[in-house]
Motif scaffolding. Structure first.
Motif, mmCIF file in Angstrom:
data_model
loop_
_atom_site.group_PDB
_atom_site.id
_atom_site.type_symbol
_atom_site.label_atom_id
_atom_site.label_comp_id
_atom_site.label_asym_id
_atom_site.label_seq_id
_atom_site.Cartn_x
_atom_site.Cartn_y
_atom_site.Cartn_z
ATOM 1 N N THR A 151 -17.663 49.497 -18.039
ATOM 2 C CA THR A 151 -17.899 50.291 -16.826
ATOM 3 C C THR A 151 -16.584 50.685 -16.177
ATOM 4 N N VAL A 152 -15.658 49.755 -16.101
ATOM 5 C CA VAL A 152 -14.344 50.047 -15.516
ATOM 6 C C VAL A 152 -13.633 51.110 -16.346
ATOM 7 N N ASP A 153 -13.687 50.972 -17.667
ATOM 8 C CA ASP A 153 -13.067 51.964 -18.551
ATOM 9 C C ASP A 153 -13.632 53.353 -18.296
ATOM 10 N N ALA A 154 -14.961 53.436 -18.219
ATOM 11 C CA ALA A 154 -15.617 54.734 -18.031
ATOM 12 C C ALA A 154 -15.300 55.335 -16.664
ATOM 13 N N LEU A 155 -15.345 54.518 -15.620
ATOM 14 C CA LEU A 155 -15.051 55.025 -14.276
ATOM 15 C C LEU A 155 -13.601 55.495 -14.162
ATOM 16 N N ALA A 211 -12.347 59.352 -13.481
ATOM 17 C CA ALA A 211 -11.480 59.667 -12.343
ATOM 18 C C ALA A 211 -10.183 60.321 -12.808
ATOM 19 N N ASP A 212 -9.588 59.778 -13.873
ATOM 20 C CA ASP A 212 -8.344 60.335 -14.393
ATOM 21 C C ASP A 212 -8.557 61.755 -14.914
ATOM 22 N N ALA A 213 -9.668 61.981 -15.599
ATOM 23 C CA ALA A 213 -9.970 63.318 -16.123
ATOM 24 C C ALA A 213 -10.153 64.337 -14.997
ATOM 25 N N ARG A 214 -10.593 63.885 -13.849
ATOM 26 C CA ARG A 214 -10.760 64.771 -12.691
ATOM 27 C C ARG A 214 -9.443 64.998 -11.945
ATOM 28 N N GLY A 215 -8.396 64.318 -12.391
ATOM 29 C CA GLY A 215 -7.088 64.484 -11.769
ATOM 30 C C GLY A 215 -6.862 63.581 -10.576
ATOM 31 N N TRP A 216 -7.691 62.572 -10.419
ATOM 32 C CA TRP A 216 -7.580 61.668 -9.276
ATOM 33 C C TRP A 216 -6.602 60.539 -9.567
ATOM 34 N N GLN A 217 -5.904 60.127 -8.539
ATOM 35 C CA GLN A 217 -5.081 58.929 -8.625
ATOM 36 C C GLN A 217 -5.961 57.752 -8.222
ATOM 37 N N ILE A 218 -6.036 56.746 -9.068
ATOM 38 C CA ILE A 218 -6.945 55.621 -8.851
ATOM 39 C C ILE A 218 -6.261 54.535 -8.036
ATOM 40 N N ALA A 219 -6.966 54.036 -7.033
ATOM 41 C CA ALA A 219 -6.531 52.857 -6.277
ATOM 42 C C ALA A 219 -7.744 51.938 -6.207
ATOM 43 N N SER A 220 -7.631 50.784 -6.822
ATOM 44 C CA SER A 220 -8.761 49.867 -6.867
ATOM 45 C C SER A 220 -8.343 48.492 -6.375
ATOM 46 N N LEU A 227 -8.556 45.865 -14.746
ATOM 47 C CA LEU A 227 -8.040 47.181 -14.349
ATOM 48 C C LEU A 227 -6.871 47.616 -15.223
ATOM 49 N N LEU A 228 -5.944 46.698 -15.492
ATOM 50 C CA LEU A 228 -4.803 47.059 -16.334
ATOM 51 C C LEU A 228 -5.248 47.482 -17.727
ATOM 52 N N THR A 229 -6.249 46.812 -18.258
ATOM 53 C CA THR A 229 -6.788 47.184 -19.564
ATOM 54 C C THR A 229 -7.326 48.615 -19.529
ATOM 55 N N ALA A 230 -8.046 48.954 -18.479
ATOM 56 C CA ALA A 230 -8.576 50.319 -18.338
ATOM 57 C C ALA A 230 -7.448 51.331 -18.146
ATOM 58 N N TYR A 231 -6.462 51.000 -17.306
ATOM 59 C CA TYR A 231 -5.345 51.919 -17.061
ATOM 60 C C TYR A 231 -4.561 52.192 -18.339
ATOM 61 N N GLU A 232 -4.398 51.172 -19.176
ATOM 62 C CA GLU A 232 -3.635 51.335 -20.415
ATOM 63 C C GLU A 232 -4.312 52.286 -21.391
ATOM 64 N N LYS A 233 -5.596 52.511 -21.250
ATOM 65 C CA LYS A 233 -6.338 53.410 -22.134
ATOM 66 C C LYS A 233 -6.252 54.869 -21.688
ATOM 67 N N LEU A 234 -5.692 55.100 -20.507
ATOM 68 C CA LEU A 234 -5.597 56.459 -19.962
ATOM 69 C C LEU A 234 -4.367 57.157 -20.530
ATOM 70 N N PRO A 235 -4.374 58.498 -20.554
ATOM 71 C CA PRO A 235 -3.268 59.230 -21.159
ATOM 72 C C PRO A 235 -1.943 59.136 -20.400
ATOM 73 N N GLY A 236 -1.953 58.753 -19.161
ATOM 74 C CA GLY A 236 -0.707 58.650 -18.408
ATOM 75 C C GLY A 236 -0.457 59.881 -17.551
ATOM 76 N N GLY A 237 0.619 59.814 -16.789
ATOM 77 C CA GLY A 237 0.981 60.934 -15.944
ATOM 78 C C GLY A 237 0.651 60.737 -14.477
ATOM 79 N N LEU A 245 0.068 57.880 -11.181
ATOM 80 C CA LEU A 245 0.488 56.556 -10.717
ATOM 81 C C LEU A 245 -0.709 55.799 -10.152
ATOM 82 N N HIS A 246 -1.547 55.315 -11.034
ATOM 83 C CA HIS A 246 -2.699 54.519 -10.615
ATOM 84 C C HIS A 246 -2.189 53.179 -10.087
ATOM 85 N N ARG A 247 -2.952 52.580 -9.165
ATOM 86 C CA ARG A 247 -2.454 51.337 -8.567
ATOM 87 C C ARG A 247 -3.580 50.342 -8.327
ATOM 88 N N ILE A 248 -3.158 49.125 -8.071
ATOM 89 C CA ILE A 248 -4.070 48.037 -7.744
ATOM 90 C C ILE A 248 -3.739 47.586 -6.336
#
Length: 84
Positions: A31-35, A39-48, A59-69, A71-74
């Motif tokens: 669920t975290v991976d999908a969410l 969010a990343d595909a929509r261009g949103w910066q994630i703060a969880s 969260l780090l596991t999910a962030y590592e699967k994203l393409p990058g670019g 600055l997502h944060r915890i």
């Protein structure tokens, strides 16, 4: 991702000393991976919110699967282990 230390709802990998229990993460990894991917595909910066090491790791596991670019944060991390 998890709760707070005072209510014993932060998801740590070791049990609380006074209760001997651990708390769960609120969401499964899939669920975290999908969410996060959505969010990343929509261009949103994630703060969880994540306090415990299990929630932070999820969260780090999910962030590592994203393409990058971005600055997502915890927010409010309390237990970060050196291995991560």
């Amino acid at each position: 991702m998890d709760g707070a230390t005072g209510s014993h709802s932060a998801a740590f990998s070791v049990p609380y000393l006074d209760t001997g229990e651990t708390a769960p993460c609120y969401f499964e990894q899939s669920t975290v991976d999908a969410l996060c991917a959505d969010a990343d595909a929509r261009g949103w910066q994630i703060a969880s919110h994540a306090i415990g090491d299990r929630a932070i790791d999820r969260l780090l596991t999910a962030y590592e699967k994203l393409p990058g670019g971005r600055l997502h944060r915890i927010a409010a991390p309390a237990a970060c282990w050196p291995a991560r």
